[in-house]
Motif scaffolding. Structure first.
Motif, PDB file in Angstrom:
ATOM      1  N   ASP A 105       0.771  -1.106   0.090  1.00  0.00           N
ATOM      2  CA  ASP A 105      -0.078  -0.088   0.208  1.00  0.00           C
ATOM      3  C   ASP A 105       1.064   1.424   0.016  1.00  0.00           C
ATOM      4  O   ASP A 105       0.628   2.250  -0.600  1.00  0.00           O
ATOM      5  CB  ASP A 105      -1.097   0.125   1.171  1.00  0.00           C
ATOM      6  N   THR A 106       2.005   1.404   0.980  1.00  0.00           N
ATOM      7  CA  THR A 106       2.504   2.448   0.733  1.00  0.00           C
ATOM      8  C   THR A 106       3.439   2.658  -0.384  1.00  0.00           C
ATOM      9  O   THR A 106       3.555   3.612  -0.954  1.00  0.00           O
ATOM     10  CB  THR A 106       3.725   2.470   2.018  1.00  0.00           C
ATOM     11  N   VAL A 109       1.311   4.342  -2.722  1.00  0.00           N
ATOM     12  CA  VAL A 109       1.145   5.403  -2.537  1.00  0.00           C
ATOM     13  C   VAL A 109       2.383   6.459  -3.089  1.00  0.00           C
ATOM     14  O   VAL A 109       2.187   7.423  -3.404  1.00  0.00           O
ATOM     15  CB  VAL A 109       1.186   5.963  -1.102  1.00  0.00           C
ATOM     16  N   SER A 112       1.946   6.875  -6.664  1.00  0.00           N
ATOM     17  CA  SER A 112       0.968   7.753  -6.803  1.00  0.00           C
ATOM     18  C   SER A 112       1.639   9.125  -6.708  1.00  0.00           C
ATOM     19  O   SER A 112       1.039  10.024  -7.507  1.00  0.00           O
ATOM     20  CB  SER A 112      -0.248   7.520  -6.041  1.00  0.00           C
ATOM     21  N   ARG A 113       2.247   9.267  -5.746  1.00  0.00           N
ATOM     22  CA  ARG A 113       2.694  10.813  -5.546  1.00  0.00           C
ATOM     23  C   ARG A 113       3.426  11.194  -6.597  1.00  0.00           C
ATOM     24  O   ARG A 113       3.492  12.231  -7.385  1.00  0.00           O
ATOM     25  CB  ARG A 113       3.535  10.681  -4.226  1.00  0.00           C
ATOM     26  N   LEU A 181      -1.505  12.156   1.130  1.00  0.00           N
ATOM     27  CA  LEU A 181      -1.100  10.958   0.848  1.00  0.00           C
ATOM     28  C   LEU A 181      -0.661  10.177   2.220  1.00  0.00           C
ATOM     29  O   LEU A 181       0.259  10.777   2.799  1.00  0.00           O
ATOM     30  CB  LEU A 181      -0.067  10.797  -0.125  1.00  0.00           C
ATOM     31  N   PRO A 228      -8.093   6.283   1.075  1.00  0.00           N
ATOM     32  CA  PRO A 228      -6.843   6.873   0.365  1.00  0.00           C
ATOM     33  C   PRO A 228      -6.841   6.420  -0.947  1.00  0.00           C
ATOM     34  O   PRO A 228      -6.540   7.265  -2.013  1.00  0.00           O
ATOM     35  CB  PRO A 228      -5.809   6.393   1.507  1.00  0.00           C
TER      36      PRO A 228
END
Length: 398
Positions: A105-106, A109, A112-113, A181, A228
């Motif tokens: 998940d991280t 993220v 995505s950033r 995020l 999120p």
């Protein structure tokens, strides 16, 4: 890159398997740094782990095969990283206190950033070009259309301003989503039980983890609260929506029988395999392609969120991965293509003027009587365009 996804080279290296592996390793190194911050590990051990993560060259193809045995790629990645760490005591602490979902998940993220940074840059560039069109064509009269038929006169400046308005909405969402995020950190079932065995301050450990990655500490794990991820999806789909309107309008107004706009001429672009006279609006077509796919990918994220049962989901989480990655890639590509589309757009003001004059009876039918000049029946077109332009100019400094 993908032959059936024209333009995929624009997102090369941003969201592929190699990028994902790099992001997961970044997460593991950041967790080890957080262990140092609460006294569980030493700085020397952290340097050994960081060096191993940098030097290790995982076989991504083998990770794909190994991922099937555990249902995700993290277990095999952690096994390989531990084997690459030369200090046994440091190796034993790699991933200690995390679970696979925390890492994946991280990592998603983080990807995505990186995508949001690229998307924001392209949206800002497109917004600047649209603002220039608004200024240049504030008084360029054209036929307004509703339900495909002539309506009342508008200006091309107003049309470009409406494109700009949708783009600014998307830009705000992208910025907001990027700022929010969060890190994911809960351990096996979202209780931080093993982290609590490592330190008396497991919540401080999470804060240090988030700080190391420059992500937000959400306060609680979100293993089954997928806001999120759906939030990321919402920003991406909304971006594709806004870009899709621009692309659809340019494609429609570029039809030979309309001819009010056309894509800029670029050598080698827009050709046909059989018809030498054609110059197809390729960028507009491809942006529309993304806009038509994005909503269903966003819907998949919401469907998965609604089925995130127990303390860790049994398949719903897994179904997010491809949808999210595809949506990120589509949006990055579309934002880049739309920027090029708008920057090279040819505006045929003579055709707009001639058509508005020729169909003045239809455009002024609502008025019922009097002047037959479409330029005298523009209502608040200029004021609306100015308001949207003012919004852009206020946001351009932030």
């Amino acid at each position: 890159m993908d032959l059936l996804r024209p333009g995929s080279h624009r997102a090369e290296g941003l969201i592929d398997d190699h990028a994902l592996v790099a992001a997961m390793l970044q997460v593991e190194v950041a967790w080890f740094d957080a262990l140092v911050s609460v006294g569980v590990a030493s700085r020397e051990q952290a340097e050994i782990v960081a060096d191993a993560a940098k030097q290790w060259q995982p076989d991504v193809a083998q990770l794909v095969v190994d991922a099937e045995a555990t249902g995700n790629p993290v277990v095999a990645l952690v096994k390989g990283l531990r084997a690459a760490v030369t200090d046994s005591s440091a190796a034993a602490l790699v991933h200690r206190g995390l679970t696979s979902q925390d890492v994946l998940d991280t990592a998603l993220v983080l990807l995505s950033r990186a995508a949001f940074v690229r998307i924001e840059d392209d949206l800002r560039g497109t917004a600047t070009d649209l603002a220039n069109l608004v200024r240049a064509h504030r008084n360029t009269v054209m036929a307004g259309r509703t339900l495909t038929q002539y309506a009342v006169p508008i200006t091309f400046g107003l049309k470009a301003a409406q494109w700009l308005s949708g783009l600014l909405d998307a830009l705000e969402l992208v910025r907001l989503s990027a700022a929010r995020l969060p890190v994911q950190c809960g351990g096996a079932a979202g209780t931080l039980a093993l982290a609590g065995e490592l330190t008396d301050e497991p919540l401080a450990l999470v804060r240090a983890f988030a700080d190391t990655l420059d992500l937000r500490d959400p306060g609680t794990p979100w293993h089954t609260t997928r806001t999120p991820i759906t939030g990321i999806g919402h920003a991406l789909v909304s971006t594709c929506d806004a870009l899709g309107v621009i692309a659809s309008d340019t494609v429609q107004l570029g039809r030979p029988e309309v001819g009010e706009l056309s894509e800029g001429v670029v050598d080698g672009r827009g050709g046909s395999s059989t018809m030498p006279q054609k110059r197809n609006p390729v960028l507009g077509v491809l942006v529309r392609n993304a806009a038509l796919q994005a909503p269903q990918l966003g819907a998949q994220l919401h469907l998965a969120a609604a089925q995130a049962v127990d303390e860790r989901p049994d398949g719903a989480w897994h179904s997010e991965w491809n949808a999210l990655r595809t949506l990120i890639e589509l949006t990055v590509i579309a934002a880049s293509q739309a920027r090029e589309l708008v920057s090279g757009l040819d505006i045929h003001t003579d055709v707009m003027t001639q058509r508005a004059t020729a169909v003045a009876d239809s455009l002024l039918a609502e008025r019922g009587t009097g002047d037959d000049n479409p330029a005298t029946y523009l209502g608040s077109s200029a004021e609306f365009a100015d308001r949207i332009l003012d919004r852009f100019e206020r946001g351009a400094t932030t």
